[in-house]
Design an enzyme around this catalytic site. Sequence first.
Site, PDB file in Angstrom:
ATOM      1  N   ASN A   1      -8.767  -9.117  -0.229  1.00  0.00           N
ATOM      2  CA  ASN A   1      -9.986  -9.779  -0.707  1.00  0.00           C
ATOM      3  C   ASN A   1     -10.267  -9.482  -2.179  1.00  0.00           C
ATOM      4  O   ASN A   1     -11.034 -10.196  -2.814  1.00  0.00           O
ATOM      5  CB  ASN A   1     -11.200  -9.377   0.159  1.00  0.00           C
ATOM      6  CG  ASN A   1     -11.492  -7.907   0.094  1.00  0.00           C
ATOM      7  OD1 ASN A   1     -10.594  -7.081   0.249  1.00  0.00           O
ATOM      8  ND2 ASN A   1     -12.735  -7.553  -0.134  1.00  0.00           N
ATOM      9  N   HIS A   2      -9.643  -8.438  -2.726  1.00  0.00           N
ATOM     10  CA  HIS A   2      -9.833  -8.177  -4.153  1.00  0.00           C
ATOM     11  C   HIS A   2      -8.913  -9.017  -5.028  1.00  0.00           C
ATOM     12  O   HIS A   2      -9.098  -9.037  -6.247  1.00  0.00           O
ATOM     13  CB  HIS A   2      -9.649  -6.692  -4.462  1.00  0.00           C
ATOM     14  CG  HIS A   2     -10.881  -5.890  -4.170  1.00  0.00           C
ATOM     15  ND1 HIS A   2     -11.780  -5.507  -5.128  1.00  0.00           N
ATOM     16  CD2 HIS A   2     -11.385  -5.437  -2.996  1.00  0.00           C
ATOM     17  CE1 HIS A   2     -12.781  -4.837  -4.575  1.00  0.00           C
ATOM     18  NE2 HIS A   2     -12.558  -4.783  -3.274  1.00  0.00           N
TER      19      HIS A   2
ATOM     20  N   HIS B   1      -8.009  -2.702   4.292  1.00  0.00           N
ATOM     21  CA  HIS B   1      -9.363  -3.157   3.999  1.00  0.00           C
ATOM     22  C   HIS B   1     -10.459  -2.116   4.165  1.00  0.00           C
ATOM     23  O   HIS B   1     -11.463  -2.150   3.470  1.00  0.00           O
ATOM     24  CB  HIS B   1      -9.666  -4.369   4.874  1.00  0.00           C
ATOM     25  CG  HIS B   1     -10.868  -5.177   4.470  1.00  0.00           C
ATOM     26  ND1 HIS B   1     -11.187  -5.437   3.149  1.00  0.00           N
ATOM     27  CD2 HIS B   1     -11.832  -5.801   5.215  1.00  0.00           C
ATOM     28  CE1 HIS B   1     -12.299  -6.187   3.112  1.00  0.00           C
ATOM     29  NE2 HIS B   1     -12.699  -6.409   4.345  1.00  0.00           N
TER      30      HIS B   1
ATOM     31  N   ASP C   1      -5.154  -5.837  -1.845  1.00  0.00           N
ATOM     32  CA  ASP C   1      -6.047  -4.957  -2.609  1.00  0.00           C
ATOM     33  C   ASP C   1      -5.254  -4.021  -3.518  1.00  0.00           C
ATOM     34  O   ASP C   1      -5.379  -2.802  -3.464  1.00  0.00           O
ATOM     35  CB  ASP C   1      -7.007  -4.187  -1.697  1.00  0.00           C
ATOM     36  CG  ASP C   1      -8.225  -5.037  -1.322  1.00  0.00           C
ATOM     37  OD1 ASP C   1      -8.182  -6.260  -1.542  1.00  0.00           O
ATOM     38  OD2 ASP C   1      -9.207  -4.472  -0.813  1.00  0.00           O
TER      39      ASP C   1
ATOM     40  N   HIS D   1      -5.623  -0.312  -4.933  1.00  0.00           N
ATOM     41  CA  HIS D   1      -6.784  -0.284  -5.822  1.00  0.00           C
ATOM     42  C   HIS D   1      -6.541   0.390  -7.167  1.00  0.00           C
ATOM     43  O   HIS D   1      -7.339   1.221  -7.621  1.00  0.00           O
ATOM     44  CB  HIS D   1      -7.978   0.364  -5.114  1.00  0.00           C
ATOM     45  CG  HIS D   1      -8.663  -0.572  -4.166  1.00  0.00           C
ATOM     46  ND1 HIS D   1      -9.194  -1.776  -4.572  1.00  0.00           N
ATOM     47  CD2 HIS D   1      -8.875  -0.490  -2.833  1.00  0.00           C
ATOM     48  CE1 HIS D   1      -9.722  -2.393  -3.511  1.00  0.00           C
ATOM     49  NE2 HIS D   1      -9.534  -1.643  -2.449  1.00  0.00           N
TER      50      HIS D   1
ATOM     51  N   ASP E   1      -4.479  -0.578   1.133  1.00  0.00           N
ATOM     52  CA  ASP E   1      -5.082  -0.740  -0.192  1.00  0.00           C
ATOM     53  C   ASP E   1      -4.521   0.244  -1.222  1.00  0.00           C
ATOM     54  O   ASP E   1      -4.317   1.423  -0.920  1.00  0.00           O
ATOM     55  CB  ASP E   1      -6.601  -0.527  -0.115  1.00  0.00           C
ATOM     56  CG  ASP E   1      -7.303  -1.592   0.720  1.00  0.00           C
ATOM     57  OD1 ASP E   1      -6.676  -2.145   1.631  1.00  0.00           O
ATOM     58  OD2 ASP E   1      -8.488  -1.854   0.450  1.00  0.00           O
TER      59      ASP E   1
ATOM     60  N   HIS F   1      -4.814  -8.601   5.665  1.00  0.00           N
ATOM     61  CA  HIS F   1      -5.597  -7.602   4.937  1.00  0.00           C
ATOM     62  C   HIS F   1      -6.840  -7.169   5.709  1.00  0.00           C
ATOM     63  O   HIS F   1      -7.114  -5.987   5.872  1.00  0.00           O
ATOM     64  CB  HIS F   1      -6.024  -8.130   3.567  1.00  0.00           C
ATOM     65  CG  HIS F   1      -6.863  -7.130   2.818  1.00  0.00           C
ATOM     66  ND1 HIS F   1      -6.325  -5.988   2.279  1.00  0.00           N
ATOM     67  CD2 HIS F   1      -8.199  -7.067   2.563  1.00  0.00           C
ATOM     68  CE1 HIS F   1      -7.292  -5.274   1.708  1.00  0.00           C
ATOM     69  NE2 HIS F   1      -8.428  -5.908   1.872  1.00  0.00           N
TER      70      HIS F   1
END
Lengths: 377, 450
Positions: free
Chosen positions: B111-112, B340, B79, B53, B51, B266
Site C-alpha cells: 500500500n505504500h 503489512h 512496502d 520501509h 515490509d 501485501h
Amino acid sequence: MSAQQIPNLNTLKGALRPGGRVRGGRLRDQTTSHEAGEDGEARKDKVVQQTDGDASMSRMSAVDLGYLEDPFARPFIQVGTYVRSSAIDLLIGKFLATDANKPKQIISLGAGSDTRFFRLVSQSPSLPIVYHELDFPINTAQKVAAIRRTPRLLSTIQSSLSQPEDLKISSSGDSLTSPTYNIHPLDLRVLAGDQSAPKLPELPNLSSSIPTLLLSECCLIYLSPTHADNILQTLTQRIIAPSTPVSLILYEPIRPHDSFGKVMIANLAARGIHLQTLQKYSSLFRQKTRLKNAGFVGGQGAADIDFCWERWIPDDEKERVAGLEMLDEVEEWRLLAQHYCVAWGWRNGEGSQDEDVFSRAWAGMESQRNDEGEDDG
Amino acid sequence: MSDLDKAIAQLRACRPIPENQVKELCYKARELLIEEANVVQVDAPVTICGDIHGQFHDLMELFRVGGDVPDTNYLFMGDFVDRGFYSLESFLLLLCLKVRYPDRITLIRGNHESRQITTVYGFYDECQRKYGSANVWRYCCEVFDYLALGALVTGCAADLPSTEAPWVGSSGMPLEPEDREFEIEIFNSANEVTNRYPRANPNSNTITSNPNPNKPSTDPPLPKSPPPTSSPKPTTPSKTGLPGTSATSSSSGSPGNSSGAVLCVHGGLSPLIDSLDKIRLIDRKQEVPHEGAMCDLLWSDPDEIDGWGLSPRGAGFLFGADIVKLFNHQNNLAMIARAHQLVMEGFKEHFGSGGVVTVWSAPNYCYRCGNVAAILELGEDGSNGGFVQRSNGDAGRKRALGESGGGGGAEALNGMTGVRTPGRRYRIFEAAPQDSRGMPAKKPVADYFL
C-alpha cells in the site's frame, strides 16, 4: 475570539531565540559545539527546556491536520497529541464543570508554550479560574515576550479580567501576573529544597485555599524521584493549605522495560534526554501508588493513551479523526500509545462546601486495569 | 562489468545512482513487469519477505541471513519505501536485482507503493532531497503501477528438510525429528534453531516466536517456546495430526511431501474477491484506489472476528478466520502469506495452520519500535517426480497436474482447508548494528510525545 485565532507560540519563538530554528538538529546543535563552554548541569537543563519544542511541534501538526482546535505547522500524524490533549481536557473539563460558579485554580508545572489557558478562556471567558504556569525563566521570558507582541493573546487575557490594567508584566520580562492568568519564572527544583525551610518563592495571585488542580505534562519526570516527590509535598502541604482540595494530573511515558520502552530510552538518551522517574514510576499501578503516597488519597486513576483513545474518545469523534487521513500506522500507534499514560489523583478538602469537588468531578472517569501481575493491594 | 552490475554495486554501498540511470532502470523494469500477471506464479523454494520501509541496512542484514540474490529465490510482498531513511536505495536495489535476475526475485505491490502515501510518509521528500527534483519519485511511481498484486507459490514441500543447524532452544531438544514431521522451524540470525513445532491440529492457536502473554486465547495452546524453568517435555500432541485434519488428509490424495499453494499479497482479502481469477481480472496499472478490490488486497488485515469488519486504517477491511477458511478452500490454497502489519516477533500465524501468516521484515521499525524481523522460507517439494502441483486457484480445476485425483471431495473439507500446509522455516533477525551503517547514525525523527 475563537480558538483558531490563537497564534502559534512556537512560530513566534524563532524571532526571539538567537539562532533559533525549528525541528531537526536543533537539540543536537545546541547541546554540543557552540555551547561547549557551559557546564554540564546547565546543558542538561537546556535539553529539558527544549523538549517543549518537541511537544509544541507535535501540537502544531495535530492542529494542522484538523485534530485539535488550536493552531500550528506541519508534518507528522499526531493522533497521540490529540488523544493526550483530549484526555487531559476531559479531566480538566469535568473539574471546571463541577460547582461551575465557584473559583478554581490550575497550576501547570513546566507549562512551556502550552496554550491551554487561552483555549479555556476563549471557550468561556467568564470561567472563575486562576491559572498559573511555572517554568524555567528562559522559557517564561520567551512566552511573555510572545504574548506581549501578540495583541490577540493579550486581549484574550484581558477578556478574562474585570480591569485590563490588572495585567502586569515584570520589568525583567519573564513574569506575567493577573487575577486570572499568571506566568511565574521558577526553577521547580527550588520547591524541592528543605521542607522545613521558612522561605518559599513568591507566587503572586496563587491562592492556598481554593480547589487546585496541579498539571504535570512530561515535567516532573525529568527530575530525580526525590526532587519530584518533594516538589509535590511543597505544593500540596505548604503552598496549598493541607485542608484545600487538591489534585494532580500526570502525563508521562511508562513501561520502559519492554522492547519498545528500551529503544525509547536509548533514543532519548542519544538526544541527551533522561526520564529520571521513569524506572520508579514505570506502570499504571506504580503511578497510582505514587499518587496515593503523595497524599492524593481521595482516589487515583490511570490509563494509557491507547486506552484513552479506545474508551474515552467518543466513536463519532474517533471516526472523524480516523477520516482525516489513511492511518497506516495502526500497530505502531498502539505501541507508542501504550507507552504514555495519564494518571490522576486527588485529596478531598476539609471544612468547605466544595471539599469533595474532585470526588464528584472524577467519579465517572474510567481507569484502566493494572498490567498483569500488578494488583491493587 | 555491465552498467547494471555497476549500479547494483553502487546501490549495495547505499549510494544512489544518477537520475538518468534511474530513468533507464525504471523503463526496463516496467517492460518486465508489464508481462507479469496480477498474480505471479512462483515456484518453491522461495524466501518470502515482508515490509522493508527504506531500512536499507536492515535489508542488507536480510540478505546476509537469507542468502544473496540470485542464490536465493526471493519474494518481497511490498512496502519497500517510506518511513526509513533509505527508501530510494532500498527500492532501486531491489528493482536492479529484478531487472538483472527476473526469475530469482519477485516484487509485489504494497500500500505504500502509491503516489498519495509516499507524499505523506517520506519517499517523495527523500527523492526531492537526494535529487533536487521529483523526477525520480515520478519514475518510481510509474513502476509502482506495474507491480503485481499478488503471487501464488506452488511446489512447496510439506515437510522441512533436515538441517545441520545447531539446536539452541530453551528446553534442550524435546522433539526427536525422526519421530514426527515438523511443520514450523524457527532460526535465529546465527543460523541456529531456536524452536520447532510438529504438525498439529490446524485449528489451534496463533503462533509467534515469542507468544504474547497479554493476549489470552480461548483456544488450546500450541506448544510454544517453554519458559526456561519449565519441564523439558512440553505437552505436545503425540501424533503428527488429528484424523481428518490437514496432517493426515490432503487434496493430493496421498501423504507424500507436497503441499498446497500459498497466496501472497501485501494486505489480505477483499469482500469483492472470492477467487484468484477475480484478482486476475483487475486492471492493476493505476494508482492504488481508495476503495475496491485492488485497494483491499493492499490494505486489509486478518482479525479475530467473524466475517468482515471495518478497518481502523480507513482503507481495506478486517477479515476473520471463517473468511480465510472459505477462501482457501474455494481456491485450493494451503494458506495465505502477507505482510503489512508490524509484529514484534517478526512473524505471526493467525487462525492456526492453514490460515494466514504475517511476515514482517523491518527490524526496529522506524528506528524505535524494538521489534525483530523475519523472513519465511518455503522449501521445494522434490518427492513428486518433478511434478509440481499447479493450483491455479480455480475450484473447478482442482485435480491439477501431479494430483492423484483420489482425494479431494468431502475429505478435502476437513480441517482449515483440507490442503497440507507447506513446512515453514522462519529466520528471525534484528536491526543491523549502528556501526554497519557506515555514516553517522541519523537521529530518530522527533517522535516521542514529550
